[in-house]
Design an enzyme around this catalytic site. Sequence first.
Site: not given
Length: 315
Positions: A219-220
């Site tokens: 979830d960058l």
Amino acid sequence: MAANVALLSASSPSTSAAASFLSRRPLPRCCSGAAFPKRASSRLSIMAALGDDPIREWILTEGKATQIKGTRSIGGGCINSAQRYDTDAGPFFVKTNSRIGPEMFEGEALGLKAMYDTKSIRVPLPYKYRLDHYPLVAHLSSWSLLNLVVLEETSTPQINTWTADWIEFYSKHRLGYQLELASRRYGDSAIYEKGQRLIKNIRPLFDGAVLEPCLLHGDLWSGNISSDTKGDPVILDPACYYGHNEAEFGMSWCAGFGGEFYNAYFQVMPKQPGFEKRRDLYLLYHYLNHYNLFGSGYRSSAMSIIEDYLHLLAA
């Protein structure tokens, strides 16, 4: 109702390679509390606090603090509640959630520990993700990480079943799962049917690519990228799993990665054949997830990607 508690702690040192690997996006917030009596009366402070609040109890025993100087709520997220506990042993960051079970925090803790163990980049290391009926706790140490509370993809469960084939995993447990959610939640048969057509035809997009499993943050985006007090990069709030490294760019539409970032990345992980053709395929998972989490505002982006691929693949 009992709350689930997340306490996140000190971070691992980053290497110089990792420092150039990620852009630095500090989101500073300020927080302070009134001072409590000094160490001479610390025993009385501990005894008064025990039993009133299991979080305070843990901080004053296992957390090795003798004084809690103040607590403050911290904003920035829409899934969990968050507080900062200022103590004589340093600040503690606490996330709680009374609606979602402890599995979410357990998964986050396992992911953070896995990234920490790589010794490649700084991450918050959880002290505790369950306190009796309360699950998780973290120590902020000497660096400012009050931006830890951000949107987590993990509020949608991820199926991380071990699979021998990456394309099968991504098709079934990422795209397929999200399409099924959209069909159940919204009755969206159109996006489901077109998405399934895409899934059946995506293999040519991976021709020539070397698919080696990598530990992914998952979830960058910019809200999950920060820096410590020295300016070294820190990543947090993961939705970790092992997968194709390119999947890490699925949230790039919210990350602001520029040419300098990609140039540094490809020095470490060489660009694979077909990278540009696959880029939107990895965006699609996150657009579908946002559609399921937040509603129809993300549907058109997801559908547009699906239709473009169907045209490209003549499917």
